[in-house]
Write an enzyme that holds these catalytic residues in place. Structure first.
Site, PDB file in Angstrom:
ATOM      1  CB  SER A 250     101.814   6.866  46.722  1.00  0.00           C
ATOM      2  OG  SER A 250     101.963   5.872  46.021  1.00  0.00           O
TER       3      SER A 250
HETATM    4  N1  SAH Z   1      97.704   4.472  42.757  1.00  0.00           N
HETATM    5  C1  SAH Z   1      96.805   4.442  44.268  1.00  0.00           C
HETATM    6  C2  SAH Z   1      98.418   3.215  44.795  1.00  0.00           C
HETATM    7  C3  SAH Z   1      98.414   1.858  44.202  1.00  0.00           C
HETATM    8  S1  SAH Z   1      99.127   0.471  44.268  1.00  0.00           S
HETATM    9  C4  SAH Z   1      96.990   4.810  45.084  1.00  0.00           C
HETATM   10  O1  SAH Z   1      96.692   6.305  45.406  1.00  0.00           O
HETATM   11  O2  SAH Z   1      96.124   4.717  46.185  1.00  0.00           O
HETATM   12  C5  SAH Z   1      99.223  -0.415  43.344  1.00  0.00           C
HETATM   13  C6  SAH Z   1      97.980  -0.336  42.762  1.00  0.00           C
HETATM   14  O3  SAH Z   1      97.954  -1.182  41.718  1.00  0.00           O
HETATM   15  C7  SAH Z   1      97.611  -1.253  43.689  1.00  0.00           C
HETATM   16  O4  SAH Z   1      96.338  -1.512  43.901  1.00  0.00           O
HETATM   17  C8  SAH Z   1      97.657  -2.936  42.100  1.00  0.00           C
HETATM   18  O5  SAH Z   1      96.901  -4.048  42.810  1.00  0.00           O
HETATM   19  C9  SAH Z   1      97.592  -2.734  41.580  1.00  0.00           C
HETATM   20  N2  SAH Z   1      98.560  -2.610  39.550  1.00  0.00           N
HETATM   21  C10 SAH Z   1      99.478  -3.733  39.792  1.00  0.00           C
HETATM   22  N3  SAH Z   1      99.609  -4.736  39.052  1.00  0.00           N
HETATM   23  C11 SAH Z   1      99.200  -4.097  38.847  1.00  0.00           C
HETATM   24  C12 SAH Z   1      98.177  -4.001  37.093  1.00  0.00           C
HETATM   25  N4  SAH Z   1      98.586  -5.062  36.328  1.00  0.00           N
HETATM   26  N5  SAH Z   1      96.902  -3.878  36.366  1.00  0.00           N
HETATM   27  C13 SAH Z   1      96.424  -3.400  36.749  1.00  0.00           C
HETATM   28  N6  SAH Z   1      96.781  -2.623  38.178  1.00  0.00           N
HETATM   29  C14 SAH Z   1      97.703  -3.314  38.449  1.00  0.00           C
END
Ligand code: SAH
Length: 219
Positions: A64
């Site tokens: 993000s």
């Molecule tokens: N917090 C992260 C941002 C990640 S983007 C950072 O600091 O980098 C969102 C993430 O959510 C992705 O890696 C995606 O694979 C994950 N995601 C999406 N759906 C999900 C689910 N149902 N359970 C766990 N992770 C999930």
């Protein structure tokens, strides 16, 4: 100037920009100052590590924008005795920021590769109060519930009521929820669990990758 000095200069400009954008919580800003965002980004994007932008990570996901990380963390009102659940570990950067502000972070990711890389990075910078698992974050982590705080870093189709149930009364969840009026956009919500239900505050318009059901088959 060496690369390191460049990195430090860029980091200081980022903190100044976040202040200008309205981030006030000094504990959040100092966490951003302490965590090396460049460690959470692949080599080809390292030069942009302290730009105020989201960046691509493995498995087609994104780390993000620093402003969004700072803003969500500020709105979460984390305290140092708290147990925090994060859905969507991604790069592990948001987990690292939270780890400096609370007692323990539990984080769930649906891609095994991302989870492994995140754990290695956190160990590499000597963060030991994050517990990560591969799973479907939409189901939360019932064995570790209740949580003081929950942060969802992927876009939910609707308010995740089952995650609310894993929150203590008085606990706060920050979550982007799809905006039916604007495809691909979400409203960032702050939900506070009450005795009888929850209170809702609308915060910002945001764009996150979607919360996808189930554990990923590959990656
Ligand atoms: N917090 C992260 C941002 C990640 S983007 C950072 O600091 O980098 C969102 C993430 O959510 C992705 O890696 C995606 O694979 C994950 N995601 C999406 N759906 C999900 C689910 N149902 N359970 C766990 N992770 C999930």
């Amino acid at each position: 100037m060496s690369l390191d000095e460049d990195g430090e200069t860029n980091k200081i400009s980022l903190i100044m920009e976040l202040r200008k954008q309205g981030i006030r919580a000094n504990d959040v800003l100092s966490a951003i100052e302490r965590i090396p965002r460049d460690e959470f980004i692949s080599t080809s994007f390292k030069a942009k590590a302290y730009d105020n932008h989201p960046l691509p990570i493995e498995c087609g996901q994104t780390i993000s924008q620093p402003f969004v990380v700072a803003y969500m963390t500020e709105q979460l009102r984390v305290g140092d005795r708290m147990k925090v659940l994060e859905i969507g570990t991604g790069s592990g950067y948001q987990s690292a920021i939270l780890s400096l502000l609370c007692r323990r972070v539990y984080t769930i990711e649906r891609y095994r590769t991302l989870m492994r890389d995140a754990v290695n990075r956190l160990e590499g910078i000597r963060i030991h109060n994050v517990t990560a698992m591969v799973g479907d974050g939409a189901k939360g982590w019932p064995e570790q519930a209740p949580f003081d705080r929950i942060i969802v870093t992927a876009a939910a189709g609707a308010i995740p009521l089952n995650l609310l149930e894993q929150l203590k009364v008085g606990g706060i969840m920050v979550v982007p929820v799809d905006n039916p009026q604007r495809r691909g956009e979400q409203k960032l919500l702050r939900l506070t669990r009450t005795d009888t239900g929850f209170e809702q505050e609308d915060l910002l318009d945001v764009r996150f990758v979607p919360l996808v059901e189930g554990v990923a088959r590959e990656g």
